[in-house]
Design a protein around this motif. Sequence first.
Motif, PDB file in Angstrom:
ATOM      1  N   GLY A 225       0.822  -1.209   0.000  1.00 12.60           N
ATOM      2  CA  GLY A 225       0.000   0.000   0.000  1.00 12.60           C
ATOM      3  C   GLY A 225       0.853   1.255   0.000  1.00 12.60           C
ATOM      4  O   GLY A 225       0.362   2.354  -0.151  1.00 12.60           O
ATOM      5  N   GLY A 226       2.164   1.093   0.168  1.00 19.40           N
ATOM      6  CA  GLY A 226       3.075   2.228   0.052  1.00 19.40           C
ATOM      7  C   GLY A 226       3.201   2.615  -1.422  1.00 19.40           C
ATOM      8  O   GLY A 226       2.699   1.912  -2.302  1.00 19.40           O
ATOM      9  N   VAL A 227       3.885   3.715  -1.658  1.00 15.47           N
ATOM     10  CA  VAL A 227       3.959   4.240  -3.023  1.00 15.47           C
ATOM     11  C   VAL A 227       4.596   3.222  -3.989  1.00 15.47           C
ATOM     12  O   VAL A 227       4.054   2.931  -5.058  1.00 15.47           O
ATOM     13  N   ASP A 228       5.733   2.651  -3.580  1.00 15.81           N
ATOM     14  CA  ASP A 228       6.483   1.821  -4.528  1.00 15.81           C
ATOM     15  C   ASP A 228       5.714   0.569  -4.945  1.00 15.81           C
ATOM     16  O   ASP A 228       5.575   0.278  -6.134  1.00 15.81           O
ATOM     17  N   SER A 229       5.218  -0.171  -3.950  1.00 15.13           N
ATOM     18  CA  SER A 229       4.555  -1.418  -4.343  1.00 15.13           C
ATOM     19  C   SER A 229       3.234  -1.135  -5.053  1.00 15.13           C
ATOM     20  O   SER A 229       2.796  -1.900  -5.910  1.00 15.13           O
ATOM     21  N   SER A 230       2.589   0.003  -4.734  1.00 12.04           N
ATOM     22  CA  SER A 230       1.331   0.334  -5.415  1.00 12.04           C
ATOM     23  C   SER A 230       1.581   0.681  -6.876  1.00 12.04           C
ATOM     24  O   SER A 230       0.847   0.242  -7.765  1.00 12.04           O
ATOM     25  N   VAL A 231       2.632   1.460  -7.118  1.00 12.38           N
ATOM     26  CA  VAL A 231       2.932   1.831  -8.506  1.00 12.38           C
ATOM     27  C   VAL A 231       3.342   0.578  -9.283  1.00 12.38           C
ATOM     28  O   VAL A 231       2.955   0.378 -10.434  1.00 12.38           O
ATOM     29  N   LEU A 232       4.078  -0.284  -8.612  1.00 10.99           N
ATOM     30  CA  LEU A 232       4.479  -1.533  -9.274  1.00 10.99           C
ATOM     31  C   LEU A 232       3.246  -2.356  -9.639  1.00 10.99           C
ATOM     32  O   LEU A 232       3.149  -2.904 -10.741  1.00 10.99           O
ATOM     33  N   ALA A 233       2.297  -2.426  -8.702  1.00 11.72           N
ATOM     34  CA  ALA A 233       1.070  -3.190  -8.982  1.00 11.72           C
ATOM     35  C   ALA A 233       0.367  -2.605 -10.200  1.00 11.72           C
ATOM     36  O   ALA A 233      -0.102  -3.342 -11.079  1.00 11.72           O
ATOM     37  N   ALA A 234       0.314  -1.273 -10.273  1.00 18.02           N
ATOM     38  CA  ALA A 234      -0.366  -0.631 -11.398  1.00 18.02           C
ATOM     39  C   ALA A 234       0.347  -0.950 -12.720  1.00 18.02           C
ATOM     40  O   ALA A 234      -0.287  -1.264 -13.726  1.00 18.02           O
ATOM     41  N   LEU A 235       1.669  -0.906 -12.671  1.00 24.36           N
ATOM     42  CA  LEU A 235       2.449  -1.182 -13.881  1.00 24.36           C
ATOM     43  C   LEU A 235       2.242  -2.629 -14.342  1.00 24.36           C
ATOM     44  O   LEU A 235       1.997  -2.907 -15.514  1.00 24.36           O
ATOM     45  N   LEU A 236       2.311  -3.549 -13.364  1.00 23.95           N
ATOM     46  CA  LEU A 236       2.135  -4.961 -13.710  1.00 23.95           C
ATOM     47  C   LEU A 236       0.714  -5.238 -14.185  1.00 23.95           C
ATOM     48  O   LEU A 236       0.497  -6.044 -15.093  1.00 23.95           O
ATOM     49  N   ALA A 237      -0.239  -4.537 -13.572  1.00 21.20           N
ATOM     50  CA  ALA A 237      -1.637  -4.733 -13.982  1.00 21.20           C
ATOM     51  C   ALA A 237      -1.800  -4.376 -15.455  1.00 21.20           C
ATOM     52  O   ALA A 237      -2.431  -5.093 -16.228  1.00 21.20           O
ATOM     53  N   LYS A 238      -1.183  -3.260 -15.851  1.00 27.70           N
ATOM     54  CA  LYS A 238      -1.285  -2.851 -17.270  1.00 27.70           C
ATOM     55  C   LYS A 238      -0.570  -3.854 -18.161  1.00 27.70           C
ATOM     56  O   LYS A 238      -0.954  -4.065 -19.309  1.00 27.70           O
ATOM     57  N   ALA A 239       0.515  -4.424 -17.646  1.00 25.41           N
ATOM     58  CA  ALA A 239       1.320  -5.307 -18.497  1.00 25.41           C
ATOM     59  C   ALA A 239       0.736  -6.714 -18.592  1.00 25.41           C
ATOM     60  O   ALA A 239       0.670  -7.268 -19.682  1.00 25.41           O
ATOM     61  N   VAL A 240       0.331  -7.290 -17.459  1.00 22.06           N
ATOM     62  CA  VAL A 240      -0.060  -8.707 -17.512  1.00 22.06           C
ATOM     63  C   VAL A 240      -1.476  -8.977 -17.003  1.00 22.06           C
ATOM     64  O   VAL A 240      -1.919 -10.134 -16.996  1.00 22.06           O
ATOM     65  N   GLY A 241      -2.176  -7.916 -16.546  1.00 23.17           N
ATOM     66  CA  GLY A 241      -3.577  -8.073 -16.136  1.00 23.17           C
ATOM     67  C   GLY A 241      -3.755  -9.133 -15.068  1.00 23.17           C
ATOM     68  O   GLY A 241      -3.026  -9.147 -14.076  1.00 23.17           O
ATOM     69  N   ASN A 242      -4.691 -10.057 -15.298  1.00 22.46           N
ATOM     70  CA  ASN A 242      -5.018 -10.995 -14.212  1.00 22.46           C
ATOM     71  C   ASN A 242      -4.022 -12.144 -14.054  1.00 22.46           C
ATOM     72  O   ASN A 242      -4.268 -13.059 -13.292  1.00 22.46           O
ATOM     73  N   ARG A 243      -2.902 -12.052 -14.759  1.00 23.46           N
ATOM     74  CA  ARG A 243      -1.831 -13.014 -14.430  1.00 23.46           C
ATOM     75  C   ARG A 243      -0.998 -12.487 -13.260  1.00 23.46           C
ATOM     76  O   ARG A 243      -0.048 -13.102 -12.826  1.00 23.46           O
ATOM     77  N   LEU A 244      -1.413 -11.334 -12.728  1.00 17.16           N
ATOM     78  CA  LEU A 244      -0.780 -10.786 -11.517  1.00 17.16           C
ATOM     79  C   LEU A 244      -1.636 -11.108 -10.298  1.00 17.16           C
ATOM     80  O   LEU A 244      -2.850 -10.869 -10.304  1.00 17.16           O
ATOM     81  N   THR A 245      -1.009 -11.677  -9.273  1.00 20.29           N
ATOM     82  CA  THR A 245      -1.673 -11.797  -7.979  1.00 20.29           C
ATOM     83  C   THR A 245      -0.966 -10.856  -7.018  1.00 20.29           C
ATOM     84  O   THR A 245       0.246 -10.970  -6.818  1.00 20.29           O
TER      85      THR A 245
END
Length: 511
Positions: A225-245
């Motif tokens: 929930g901090g800045v870094d992991s949240s931005v990473l989640a957003a980036l990965l979401a755009k890249a791989v969608g629901n293959r991200l947990t």
Amino acid sequence: MSYQKIVIIDFGGQYNQLIARRVRECGVYCEVVPFKKISAAELEKERPAGIIFTGGPNSVYLETSPHIEPKVFELGIPILGICYGAQLMAHTLGGRVATAPTSEYGKTDTEFSENALMFKGLPEKAVTWMSHTDYIAEVPEGFEITAHTPVCPVAAMENSERKLYATQFHPEVNHTENGTDMIKRFLTEACGCVCDWTMGSYAETAIKQIREKVGSKRVLLALSGGVDSSVLAALLAKAVGNRLTAIFVDHGFMRKNEGDEVEAAFKNWDINFVRVNAADRFLEKLRGVSDPETKRKRIGEEFINVFEDEAKKIGKVDFLAQGTIYPDIIESGAGDAAVIKSHHNVGGLPDHVDFEEIIEPLRLLFKDEVRALGTTLGLPENIVWRPPFPGPGLAIRILGEITEDKLDILREADFIFRDELEKSGGARGINQYFAVLTNMRSVGVMGDGRTYDYTVALRAVTTSDFMTADFAKIPYEVLERAASRIVGEVRSVNRVVYDITTKPPATIEWE
Ligand code: XMP
């Protein structure tokens, strides 16, 4: 977008991250690579728009010092050598580097040649930042001296035909007047860069690279929930969608409403978002513990346990993503520095999660760039601009044993302080502000009765690097409003104090 890139070859200097920052500020993408990990053949194949050699602590004339294959100078790629990098250029190409009769350290008056590529159009006399004991005693054949100081005959040199440039001083440091302009001139005039790199284009490239790497495989991420992991989640979401947990371990030590804000930000995305409400497990682990280091260690361990338990349910994943950013790499590689506090979230890796490879897509970004990326990717402001919050959360802001009751008290007091400071407009410019629940009780009077309740301490600091900090000079009226609301609205608190110590000797957090 031109996709031009500058390769910064790292020789171990202390300002290396600043060089990367300046190049990107000029609108040119760059990457920093350790000198051991790059060869002339790779550079020839990749053909970056330019190369920058950083400073470093060694003497180039010693056999054991870092060197570079001479072939790098033959590739026709423009090169800028800074400090050690300048000496390396001189030494490799047949000049002479020796111990300087007088070392220079700090702000130094410097004179520049008006026709030199890097200094054209800039003042001929200016202050530069020097930090060296060796110097270039003789320039190699074909080079011209382009700057000097009273004690340094070669403060800069160039060979315009071969597009080789060098500065003994550090143009990347703020104290060097016009330093960024000098770097910009190297980038545009020598390397032909068009300076069109933006966060949007970075995101595009990063998404493409992640897609290529991950293919149809699966990625696991610990989302704090901090800045870094949240931005990473957003980036990965755009890249791989629901293959991200993304597993969000809520340890129960978040600030008021924070866990729900994280959930709200990610729940509707097309990813597997898992929130684990693990407050009971963490409280159980911390029962009876009041030593700060023990608290930190137990929280770190339990975090990994909870994460592993959850990851086991998913089974094998291919990639574990980590929100490492560039300053983490620099700070955690600092070597022999004494451990003041064992930070949780750098280097803590689960042993029992089955994954093949770690990916760290933010590892070359600075904090402000991570925030800019978050905004580009559409994350809400309250996540992108979240002030730094320690991994162990409120647990290290409650002195002594942690109980659910104390957590409730602190959450409310902290919320009120932040609310008052933000409403007053005074929060801007303050880098971190929060409340601490001390373990001290004292006598007070409320109505006609005696009270014997807790003292809350308020802490607000200004700092540029979090290594040193000053206490923020908050107006008395704001402190007064915060204090009166805290004693009025939060039960079991009858006294509020403001922490006016600097770091050092205190630290920012109380534990
Ligand atoms: P101190 O208290 O050492 O804090 O002056 C410096 C900065 O580091 C943050 N901090 C942490 N951040 N995990 C983190 O991610 C931790 O364990 C941790 N401990 C302290 C602190 O909030 C301040 O910004």
